[in-house]
Motif scaffolding. Structure first.
Motif, PDB file in Angstrom:
ATOM      1  N   ILE A 181       0.857  -1.201   0.000  1.00 55.28           N
ATOM      2  CA  ILE A 181       0.000   0.000   0.000  1.00 55.28           C
ATOM      3  C   ILE A 181       0.891   1.249   0.000  1.00 55.28           C
ATOM      4  O   ILE A 181       1.806   1.376   0.818  1.00 55.28           O
ATOM      5  CB  ILE A 181      -0.916   0.052   1.252  1.00 55.28           C
ATOM      6  CG1 ILE A 181      -1.770  -1.212   1.384  1.00 55.28           C
ATOM      7  CG2 ILE A 181      -1.769   1.321   1.236  1.00 55.28           C
ATOM      8  CD1 ILE A 181      -2.951  -1.313   0.469  1.00 55.28           C
ATOM      9  N   LEU A 182       0.602   2.163  -0.936  1.00 52.45           N
ATOM     10  CA  LEU A 182       1.275   3.468  -0.934  1.00 52.45           C
ATOM     11  C   LEU A 182       0.323   4.447  -0.254  1.00 52.45           C
ATOM     12  O   LEU A 182      -0.665   4.875  -0.852  1.00 52.45           O
ATOM     13  CB  LEU A 182       1.580   3.915  -2.364  1.00 52.45           C
ATOM     14  CG  LEU A 182       2.364   5.232  -2.473  1.00 52.45           C
ATOM     15  CD1 LEU A 182       3.754   5.109  -1.850  1.00 52.45           C
ATOM     16  CD2 LEU A 182       2.480   5.664  -3.932  1.00 52.45           C
TER      17      LEU A 182
ATOM     18  N   LYS B  24      -1.201   7.734   1.251  1.00 52.93           N
ATOM     19  CA  LYS B  24      -1.171   9.170   0.984  1.00 52.93           C
ATOM     20  C   LYS B  24      -1.364   9.899   2.313  1.00 52.93           C
ATOM     21  O   LYS B  24      -2.491   9.959   2.842  1.00 52.93           O
ATOM     22  CB  LYS B  24      -2.286   9.551  -0.002  1.00 52.93           C
ATOM     23  CG  LYS B  24      -2.112   8.931  -1.381  1.00 52.93           C
ATOM     24  CD  LYS B  24      -0.949   9.578  -2.096  1.00 52.93           C
ATOM     25  CE  LYS B  24      -0.819   9.096  -3.526  1.00 52.93           C
ATOM     26  NZ  LYS B  24       0.388   9.631  -4.166  1.00 52.93           N
TER      27      LYS B  24
ATOM     28  N   ARG C 186     -10.182  10.452   9.047  1.00 57.05           N
ATOM     29  CA  ARG C 186      -9.549  11.612   8.408  1.00 57.05           C
ATOM     30  C   ARG C 186     -10.565  12.503   7.700  1.00 57.05           C
ATOM     31  O   ARG C 186     -10.344  13.705   7.551  1.00 57.05           O
ATOM     32  CB  ARG C 186      -8.425  11.161   7.455  1.00 57.05           C
ATOM     33  CG  ARG C 186      -7.176  10.696   8.198  1.00 57.05           C
ATOM     34  CD  ARG C 186      -6.071  10.284   7.231  1.00 57.05           C
ATOM     35  NE  ARG C 186      -6.437   9.160   6.393  1.00 57.05           N
ATOM     36  CZ  ARG C 186      -6.367   7.887   6.757  1.00 57.05           C
ATOM     37  NH1 ARG C 186      -5.942   7.582   7.970  1.00 57.05           N
ATOM     38  NH2 ARG C 186      -6.721   6.916   5.947  1.00 57.05           N
TER      39      ARG C 186
ATOM     40  N   ASP D 171     -14.597  12.891   2.465  1.00 55.53           N
ATOM     41  CA  ASP D 171     -13.537  12.016   2.991  1.00 55.53           C
ATOM     42  C   ASP D 171     -12.206  12.513   2.452  1.00 55.53           C
ATOM     43  O   ASP D 171     -12.172  13.297   1.497  1.00 55.53           O
ATOM     44  CB  ASP D 171     -13.783  10.559   2.596  1.00 55.53           C
ATOM     45  CG  ASP D 171     -13.096   9.580   3.555  1.00 55.53           C
ATOM     46  OD1 ASP D 171     -12.382  10.027   4.470  1.00 55.53           O
ATOM     47  OD2 ASP D 171     -13.278   8.361   3.388  1.00 55.53           O
TER      48      ASP D 171
ATOM     49  N   LEU E 241      -9.852  10.659   1.019  1.00 51.15           N
ATOM     50  CA  LEU E 241      -9.338   9.958  -0.164  1.00 51.15           C
ATOM     51  C   LEU E 241     -10.355   8.970  -0.719  1.00 51.15           C
ATOM     52  O   LEU E 241     -11.021   8.256   0.035  1.00 51.15           O
ATOM     53  CB  LEU E 241      -8.054   9.226   0.262  1.00 51.15           C
ATOM     54  CG  LEU E 241      -7.266   8.470  -0.799  1.00 51.15           C
ATOM     55  CD1 LEU E 241      -5.758   8.610  -0.538  1.00 51.15           C
ATOM     56  CD2 LEU E 241      -7.656   7.005  -0.854  1.00 51.15           C
ATOM     57  N   LEU E 242     -10.468   8.953  -2.053  1.00 53.55           N
ATOM     58  CA  LEU E 242     -11.302   7.964  -2.752  1.00 53.55           C
ATOM     59  C   LEU E 242     -10.383   6.885  -3.327  1.00 53.55           C
ATOM     60  O   LEU E 242      -9.529   7.176  -4.161  1.00 53.55           O
ATOM     61  CB  LEU E 242     -12.077   8.642  -3.884  1.00 53.55           C
ATOM     62  CG  LEU E 242     -12.854   7.743  -4.848  1.00 53.55           C
ATOM     63  CD1 LEU E 242     -13.946   6.945  -4.128  1.00 53.55           C
ATOM     64  CD2 LEU E 242     -13.485   8.570  -5.980  1.00 53.55           C
TER      65      LEU E 242
ATOM     66  N   GLY F 211     -13.905   3.151  -3.444  1.00 57.40           N
ATOM     67  CA  GLY F 211     -15.246   3.737  -3.375  1.00 57.40           C
ATOM     68  C   GLY F 211     -16.190   3.021  -2.421  1.00 57.40           C
ATOM     69  O   GLY F 211     -17.313   3.473  -2.207  1.00 57.40           O
TER      70      GLY F 211
ATOM     71  N   THR G 205     -16.143   2.681   0.897  1.00 52.77           N
ATOM     72  CA  THR G 205     -16.462   3.446   2.103  1.00 52.77           C
ATOM     73  C   THR G 205     -17.498   4.531   1.783  1.00 52.77           C
ATOM     74  O   THR G 205     -18.513   4.664   2.472  1.00 52.77           O
ATOM     75  CB  THR G 205     -15.186   4.124   2.666  1.00 52.77           C
ATOM     76  OG1 THR G 205     -14.144   3.151   2.748  1.00 52.77           O
ATOM     77  CG2 THR G 205     -15.432   4.731   4.018  1.00 52.77           C
TER      78      THR G 205
HETATM   79  P1  AMP Z   1     -12.142   2.940  -0.334  1.00 50.04           P
HETATM   80  O1  AMP Z   1     -13.325   2.499   0.471  1.00 50.04           O
HETATM   81  O2  AMP Z   1     -11.415   1.785  -0.973  1.00 50.04           O
HETATM   82  O3  AMP Z   1     -12.478   4.032  -1.317  1.00 50.04           O
HETATM   83  O4  AMP Z   1     -11.081   3.534   0.689  1.00 50.04           O
HETATM   84  C1  AMP Z   1     -11.173   4.833   1.135  1.00 50.04           C
HETATM   85  C2  AMP Z   1     -10.849   4.952   2.600  1.00 50.04           C
HETATM   86  O5  AMP Z   1      -9.645   4.280   2.927  1.00 50.04           O
HETATM   87  C3  AMP Z   1     -10.642   6.400   2.961  1.00 50.04           C
HETATM   88  O6  AMP Z   1     -11.295   6.653   4.202  1.00 50.04           O
HETATM   89  C4  AMP Z   1      -9.139   6.581   3.049  1.00 50.04           C
HETATM   90  O7  AMP Z   1      -8.794   7.369   4.161  1.00 50.04           O
HETATM   91  C5  AMP Z   1      -8.580   5.180   3.180  1.00 50.04           C
HETATM   92  N1  AMP Z   1      -7.512   4.879   2.195  1.00 50.04           N
HETATM   93  C6  AMP Z   1      -7.579   3.941   1.230  1.00 50.04           C
HETATM   94  N2  AMP Z   1      -6.443   3.879   0.515  1.00 50.04           N
HETATM   95  C7  AMP Z   1      -5.627   4.843   1.041  1.00 50.04           C
HETATM   96  C8  AMP Z   1      -4.291   5.300   0.712  1.00 50.04           C
HETATM   97  N3  AMP Z   1      -3.580   4.767  -0.290  1.00 50.04           N
HETATM   98  N4  AMP Z   1      -3.773   6.300   1.455  1.00 50.04           N
HETATM   99  C9  AMP Z   1      -4.494   6.858   2.466  1.00 50.04           C
HETATM  100  N5  AMP Z   1      -5.737   6.463   2.816  1.00 50.04           N
HETATM  101  C10 AMP Z   1      -6.311   5.461   2.123  1.00 50.04           C
END
Ligand code: AMP
Length: 174
Positions: free
Chosen positions: A22-23, A25, A62, A122, A124-125, A128, A130
């Motif tokens: 995982i990178l 951010k 966050r 939020d 970061l996307l 999707g 979450t």
């Molecule tokens: P998702 O449900 O896959 O869109 O993941 C979004 C949630 O996971 C957000 O609340 C982000 O804070 C966190 N997140 C997912 N990937 C990262 C990333 N590479 N860097 C920072 N936060 C992430």
């Protein structure tokens, strides 16, 4: 848009956090710089220009940082969407899939009134999942999602497609 290019400099890439591959951010350099944080909130607010908005809903954890700041900036209230069993009062829950297993978000059942126009926020996307759960919570209680706002979008994960039907805005895309 020189301001947007500058915000880029305040996002730190942390490899292999919280697990290998995982990178991450990291938004903390942006948070600790008063000018960058103000610019970021201004940019988020600008994406909502001309929209009628009744509330901002922030996603734990966050997302809260940007959602609360933006709510104050826009003069509307804040609705926290939290991880399971954190909210004290009667709540509704929506589950979403993770790479392994599932997680969920909860909202107080009286947090959003029927017909209210809500902006979801939020940091970061990614896939999707979450934000889709957040959207379902708001819509289940009769709210209308005016927009989903993110500081960062990882476009290669295609999360935007999961949010089809509502406006999706992000400031920085990777
Ligand atoms: P998702 O449900 O896959 O869109 O993941 C979004 C949630 O996971 C957000 O609340 C982000 O804070 C966190 N997140 C997912 N990937 C990262 C990333 N590479 N860097 C920072 N936060 C992430």
């Amino acid at each position: 848009m020189p301001r947007l290019m500058e915000l880029n400099r305040y996002i730190r890439d942390v490899p292999d956090f919280p697990k290998p591959g995982i990178l991450f951010k990291d938004i903390t350099p942006l948070l600790r710089d008063a000018g960058a944080l103000r610019d970021c909130i201004d940019q988020l607010a600008a994406r909502l220009d001309g929209k009628r908005i009744d509330a901002i809903a922030g996603i734990e954890s966050r997302g809260f940082l940007f959602a609360a700041t933006l709510a104050v900036r826009l003069g509307v209230g804040l609705v926290p969407l939290r991880k399971p069993n954190k909210l004290p009062y009667r709540r509704v829950r929506e589950e979403y899939a993770l790479e392994y297993g599932h997680d969920a978000l909860e909202m107080h059942e009286d947090a959003v009134q029927k017909g209210q126009r809500v902006v979801l926020v939020d940091d970061l996307l990614a896939t999707g999942g979450t934000m889709s759960a957040g959207r379902r919570l708001v819509e289940r209680m009769g709210g209308e999602v005016a927009a989903c706002l993110f500081v960062i979008e990882l476009t290669f994960l295609g999360g935007r497609a999961k949010l089809a039907g509502v406006p999706v805005e992000s400031l920085l895309r990777y």
